[in-house]
Scaffold this active site. Structure first.
Site, PDB file in Angstrom:
ATOM      1  CG  ASN A   1     -19.168  24.355 -32.232  1.00 35.17           C
ATOM      2  OD1 ASN A   1     -19.877  23.914 -31.331  1.00 35.17           O
ATOM      3  ND2 ASN A   1     -18.359  23.588 -32.953  1.00 35.17           N
TER       4      ASN A   1
ATOM      5  CE1 TYR B   1     -11.985  22.686 -27.863  1.00 36.43           C
ATOM      6  CE2 TYR B   1     -13.122  24.362 -29.129  1.00 36.43           C
ATOM      7  CZ  TYR B   1     -12.532  23.116 -29.049  1.00 36.43           C
ATOM      8  OH  TYR B   1     -12.487  22.308 -30.146  1.00 36.43           O
TER       9      TYR B   1
ATOM     10  CB  ILE C   1     -11.894  18.319 -31.213  1.00 35.02           C
ATOM     11  CG1 ILE C   1     -10.598  18.648 -30.511  1.00 35.02           C
ATOM     12  CG2 ILE C   1     -12.787  17.387 -30.408  1.00 35.02           C
ATOM     13  CD1 ILE C   1     -10.274  17.888 -29.280  1.00 35.02           C
TER      14      ILE C   1
ATOM     15  CD  GLU D   1      -7.275  29.721 -35.036  1.00 31.19           C
ATOM     16  OE1 GLU D   1      -6.653  30.682 -34.580  1.00 31.19           O
ATOM     17  OE2 GLU D   1      -6.740  28.616 -35.268  1.00 31.19           O
TER      18      GLU D   1
ATOM     19  NE  ARG E   1     -25.486  18.183 -26.201  1.00 30.45           N
ATOM     20  CZ  ARG E   1     -24.839  19.330 -26.156  1.00 30.45           C
ATOM     21  NH1 ARG E   1     -23.734  19.441 -25.475  1.00 30.45           N
ATOM     22  NH2 ARG E   1     -25.316  20.377 -26.786  1.00 30.45           N
ATOM     23  NE  ARG E   2     -21.638   7.394 -25.776  1.00 29.17           N
ATOM     24  CZ  ARG E   2     -21.266   6.314 -26.456  1.00 29.17           C
ATOM     25  NH1 ARG E   2     -21.525   6.203 -27.743  1.00 29.17           N
ATOM     26  NH2 ARG E   2     -20.633   5.332 -25.850  1.00 29.17           N
ATOM     27  N   GLY E   3     -19.205  12.978 -23.747  1.00 26.26           N
ATOM     28  CA  GLY E   3     -17.926  13.371 -23.158  1.00 26.26           C
ATOM     29  C   GLY E   3     -16.705  12.924 -23.943  1.00 26.26           C
ATOM     30  CG  LEU E   4     -17.223  10.149 -26.997  1.00 26.83           C
ATOM     31  CD1 LEU E   4     -17.589   9.478 -28.313  1.00 26.83           C
ATOM     32  CD2 LEU E   4     -16.672   9.149 -26.007  1.00 26.83           C
ATOM     33  N   GLY E   5     -15.288  14.300 -26.688  1.00 32.49           N
ATOM     34  CA  GLY E   5     -14.416  15.442 -26.962  1.00 32.49           C
ATOM     35  C   GLY E   5     -13.616  15.828 -25.723  1.00 32.49           C
ATOM     36  NE  ARG E   6     -17.355  18.413 -21.173  1.00 36.33           N
ATOM     37  CZ  ARG E   6     -17.139  19.670 -20.827  1.00 36.33           C
ATOM     38  NH1 ARG E   6     -15.992  20.022 -20.293  1.00 36.33           N
ATOM     39  NH2 ARG E   6     -18.059  20.586 -21.017  1.00 36.33           N
TER      40      ARG E   6
END
Length: 156
Positions: A113, A120, A75, A108, A83-88
């Site tokens: 991090n 996660y 990811i 992993e 910090r815009r929620g894109l990973g979420r």
């Protein structure tokens, strides 16, 4: 913003982002992304603003369809768009896939991090082990994390 499946034409941009995000840990080149995108058990998605790829991620389905497990391969979010929620957004898609097939999910993550670990954990991942010197050439350690299947999380 829109989430779309990544194709070969996006491999160069993914490699460019890898260079920014993981410079000391063997960032994947374009050719690795091309191979990853071609695997029938892998799903790679991107978050786009128009034609601009802002974030990418990949998941692989392992094992038989009636009893699968999944592995998050990567990811990454463009540093200018963190910090815009894109990973979420990407994780939501991947967890819906895993939950739809009632599979557990592994990944992993670097032990330092904290932002990724917190994300996660918000998706019910738990640390189940540590891999010393997992990331090369930096030698950084990684946590192995697991998210139980939906039926396990519900106690079924």
């Amino acid at each position: 913003m829109e989430i779309r499946r990544l194709t070969f034409e996006h491999a160069a941009r993914c490699a460019e982002l890898e260079e920014l995000l993981f410079p000391g840990d063997n960032p994947w080149p374009r050719d690795i992304f091309v191979v990853e995108f071609a695997q029938p058990t892998n799903l790679y998605l991107g978050v786009f603003d128009g034609d601009d790829l802002l974030a990418y991620g990949g998941i692989s389905q392992l094992g038989p369809r009636h009893d699968p497990e999944f592995e998050i391969h990567t990811i990454g979010v463009d540093p200018e768009h963190r910090r815009r929620g894109l990973g979420r957004l990407l994780m939501d898609q991947f967890m819906q896939l895993a939950d739809g097939l009632d599979g557990e999910v592994f990944l992993e993550v670097r032990t330092d991090n904290e932002a990724a670990i917190a994300m996660y954990e918000a998706f019910d991942f738990r640390i189940i082990g540590e891999r010393r010197r997992y990331y090369q050439p930096s030698g950084a350690d990684a946590f192995t994390m697991k998210r139980a299947s939906g039926s396990e999380r519900r106690g079924v």
